[in-house]
Write a protein that holds these residues in place. Structure first.
Motif, PDB file in Angstrom:
ATOM      1  N   GLU A   1       0.847  -1.195   0.000  1.00  0.00           N
ATOM      2  CA  GLU A   1       0.000   0.000   0.000  1.00  0.00           C
ATOM      3  C   GLU A   1       0.878   1.238   0.000  1.00  0.00           C
ATOM      4  O   GLU A   1       1.851   1.311   0.753  1.00  0.00           O
ATOM      5  CB  GLU A   1      -0.924   0.029   1.222  1.00  0.00           C
TER       6      GLU A   1
ATOM      7  N   HIS B   1      -7.025  -7.791   1.388  1.00  0.00           N
ATOM      8  CA  HIS B   1      -7.633  -6.559   1.868  1.00  0.00           C
ATOM      9  C   HIS B   1      -7.589  -5.520   0.750  1.00  0.00           C
ATOM     10  O   HIS B   1      -6.643  -5.489  -0.044  1.00  0.00           O
ATOM     11  CB  HIS B   1      -6.879  -6.025   3.085  1.00  0.00           C
ATOM     12  N   ASP B   2      -8.627  -4.696   0.671  1.00  0.00           N
ATOM     13  CA  ASP B   2      -8.642  -3.586  -0.276  1.00  0.00           C
ATOM     14  C   ASP B   2      -9.096  -2.340   0.464  1.00  0.00           C
ATOM     15  O   ASP B   2     -10.203  -2.302   1.017  1.00  0.00           O
ATOM     16  CB  ASP B   2      -9.581  -3.873  -1.450  1.00  0.00           C
ATOM     17  N   SER B   3      -8.227  -1.321   0.497  1.00  0.00           N
ATOM     18  CA  SER B   3      -8.538  -0.123   1.266  1.00  0.00           C
ATOM     19  C   SER B   3      -9.682   0.669   0.650  1.00  0.00           C
ATOM     20  O   SER B   3     -10.468   1.289   1.362  1.00  0.00           O
ATOM     21  CB  SER B   3      -7.285   0.750   1.395  1.00  0.00           C
ATOM     22  N   SER B   4      -9.803   0.674  -0.681  1.00  0.00           N
ATOM     23  CA  SER B   4     -10.901   1.391  -1.323  1.00  0.00           C
ATOM     24  C   SER B   4     -12.242   0.743  -1.001  1.00  0.00           C
ATOM     25  O   SER B   4     -13.256   1.429  -0.847  1.00  0.00           O
ATOM     26  CB  SER B   4     -10.694   1.442  -2.838  1.00  0.00           C
TER      27      SER B   4
ATOM     28  N   SER C   1     -12.714  -1.008   1.730  1.00  0.00           N
ATOM     29  CA  SER C   1     -12.815  -1.080   3.200  1.00  0.00           C
ATOM     30  C   SER C   1     -13.229  -2.470   3.655  1.00  0.00           C
ATOM     31  O   SER C   1     -14.026  -2.630   4.583  1.00  0.00           O
ATOM     32  CB  SER C   1     -13.812  -0.036   3.731  1.00  0.00           C
TER      33      SER C   1
ATOM     34  N   SER D   1      -3.076   5.296   6.697  1.00  0.00           N
ATOM     35  CA  SER D   1      -3.895   6.488   6.847  1.00  0.00           C
ATOM     36  C   SER D   1      -3.128   7.544   7.632  1.00  0.00           C
ATOM     37  O   SER D   1      -1.989   7.319   8.067  1.00  0.00           O
ATOM     38  CB  SER D   1      -5.206   6.154   7.567  1.00  0.00           C
TER      39      SER D   1
ATOM     40  N   VAL E   1     -13.563  -2.784   7.404  1.00  0.00           N
ATOM     41  CA  VAL E   1     -12.413  -2.131   8.027  1.00  0.00           C
ATOM     42  C   VAL E   1     -12.696  -0.641   8.142  1.00  0.00           C
ATOM     43  O   VAL E   1     -12.916   0.033   7.127  1.00  0.00           O
ATOM     44  CB  VAL E   1     -11.131  -2.356   7.203  1.00  0.00           C
TER      45      VAL E   1
ATOM     46  N   SER F   1     -11.900   2.955   8.089  1.00  0.00           N
ATOM     47  CA  SER F   1     -10.785   3.623   7.433  1.00  0.00           C
ATOM     48  C   SER F   1     -10.048   4.595   8.349  1.00  0.00           C
ATOM     49  O   SER F   1      -8.934   5.029   8.033  1.00  0.00           O
ATOM     50  CB  SER F   1     -11.274   4.369   6.191  1.00  0.00           C
TER      51      SER F   1
ATOM     52  N   LEU G   1      -3.438  -1.082   5.660  1.00  0.00           N
ATOM     53  CA  LEU G   1      -4.166   0.165   5.490  1.00  0.00           C
ATOM     54  C   LEU G   1      -3.273   1.287   5.993  1.00  0.00           C
ATOM     55  O   LEU G   1      -2.838   1.270   7.140  1.00  0.00           O
ATOM     56  CB  LEU G   1      -5.483   0.135   6.274  1.00  0.00           C
TER      57      LEU G   1
ATOM     58  N   GLY H   1      -9.091   1.663  11.827  1.00  0.00           N
ATOM     59  CA  GLY H   1      -8.550   0.362  11.470  1.00  0.00           C
ATOM     60  C   GLY H   1      -9.258  -0.801  12.125  1.00  0.00           C
ATOM     61  O   GLY H   1      -8.863  -1.959  11.938  1.00  0.00           O
TER      62      GLY H   1
END
Length: 359
Positions: free
Chosen positions: A127, A231-234, A236, A183, A259, A261, A181, A264
């Protein structure tokens, strides 16, 4: 884009595909390509650079070496093979990075370059930092002195990958990290702790720039274990499977965590109880889409649906009837540029599988 415009675009795409010479066979919103290749499995797919129209699909041959294909044309009617450095199995594509069994690849100056990773970990995800330019984080697992595996974290400083030590109390000699993730509140990583007695359980960690801490993760139901694979942050979302401890794969059922954002933190979601497991997740106009395989070895996909009143629910998609098929990755940012890839197995061994989502 409005819903009406999106329907019109999708209609044009379907019409074009119907007259194209490419080998796409359609079932519902999913199309199966019959000539995706003849060797090994496709293991990762994404639009590179992010937001572009075309995509890359990476695979691993039966001898363990890397191969890649790049889509051609606005609607990816054809794919062309491209030479890439050998890094073994590529587990994930994200932004300009490929996380692989033997290190990493970076997209620069129109080509993929191999970038060494200290300690030779098997990377599962990468990431980029949304705030600090030219910074990225990679997670995976590295071999210990006792020939076991332990969760590993690396940081890209713009020039090299650096080791970021994680306290042994948080990642012991039976763990692997599968998602990250990044942030403004820190770096959050997720993975699995393999307990020989209790089975696998999900772990969540936070790095605040100075020290690591464990985040609370919902425990598995008594007598069950949980594994997370992607996992994909976009989106979530964190996906995987759960099953009775030590049970055969036929007793697995899909697992999805939401998840947060900002914090976490993980929240387990209610999903259809089907026999199978999930391997990857992406988004389509902000709508999460997950893929995997059924216990009977057929492709599996689910969408998060909205009912117009703010309520959501997961629904199972109708899929092409492909026997001995499994989906290993999904990627894309806009219909019809969403692909799911994996493999099928027959008399001549493992062969690549490619599906495209085009509602």
């Amino acid at each position: 884009m409005t819903r009406r415009s999106r329907i019109m675009v999708a209609g044009v795409v379907v019409a074009l595909l119907g007259t194209a010479t490419s080998a796409w066979a359609q079932t519902s919103g999913w199309q199966a390509r019959s000539d995706a290749g003849s060797d090994g499995a496709l293991t990762a797919v994404a639009t590179i650079p992010e937001g572009s129209a075309n995509a890359w699909a990476f695979g691993v041959r039966r001898d363990g070496s890397t191969y890649a294909m790049r889509s051609i044309g606005e609607f990816a009617d054809q794919w062309a093979p491209v030479d890439v450095p050998d890094v073994g199995r590529v587990h994930a594509l994200r932004h300009v990075w490929a996380a692989a069994e033997k290190g990493s690849l970076r997209w620069a100056d129109g080509k993929w370059l191999r970038v060494p990773v200290p300690g030779r970990p098997v990377l599962r995800a990468i990431e980029t930092d949304p705030v600090v330019e030219n910074t990225a984080w990679a997670v995976g697992a590295e071999q210990t002195s006792t020939s076991r595996q332990r969760g590993a974290v690396r940081k890209w400083d713009g020039t090299h990958w650096r080791v970021v030590p994680v306290p042994p109390a948080l990642v012991d000699d039976s763990s692997e990290l599968t998602g990250a993730l990044v942030s403004t509140d820190g770096v959050f990583v997720y993975g699995i702790d393999h307990d020989r007695h209790r089975g696998g359980r999900v772990i969540a960690l936070r790095f605040d720039g100075t020290s690591w801490s464990a985040l609370p993760a919902p425990p598995p139901r008594p007598g069950y274990e949980e594994h997370v694979t992607s996992h994909d942050s976009s989106a979530s979302r964190l996906v995987g499977w759960t099953a009775p401890v030590g049970a055969s794969p036929q007793l697995r059922v899909p697992l999805i965590y939401h998840v947060d954002s900002t914090t976490g933190l993980l929240t387990k979601e209610d999903i259809p109880r089907v026999a199978g497991w999930l391997t990857a997740v992406t988004t389509e106009y902000g709508t999460p889409l997950v893929v995997g395989s059924t216990a009977s070895q057929r492709p599996l996909a689910m969408h998060l649906r909205y009912d117009g009143e703010g309520r959501t629910s997961w629904t199972v998609d109708e899929m092409p009837d492909i026997r001995n098929g499994q989906l290993l990755a999904v990627g894309g940012t806009i219909v019809p540029n969403i692909w799911a890839v994996g493999s099928t197995r027959g008399h001549h061994g493992e062969r690549p599988l490619m599906l495209r989502y085009s509602p």
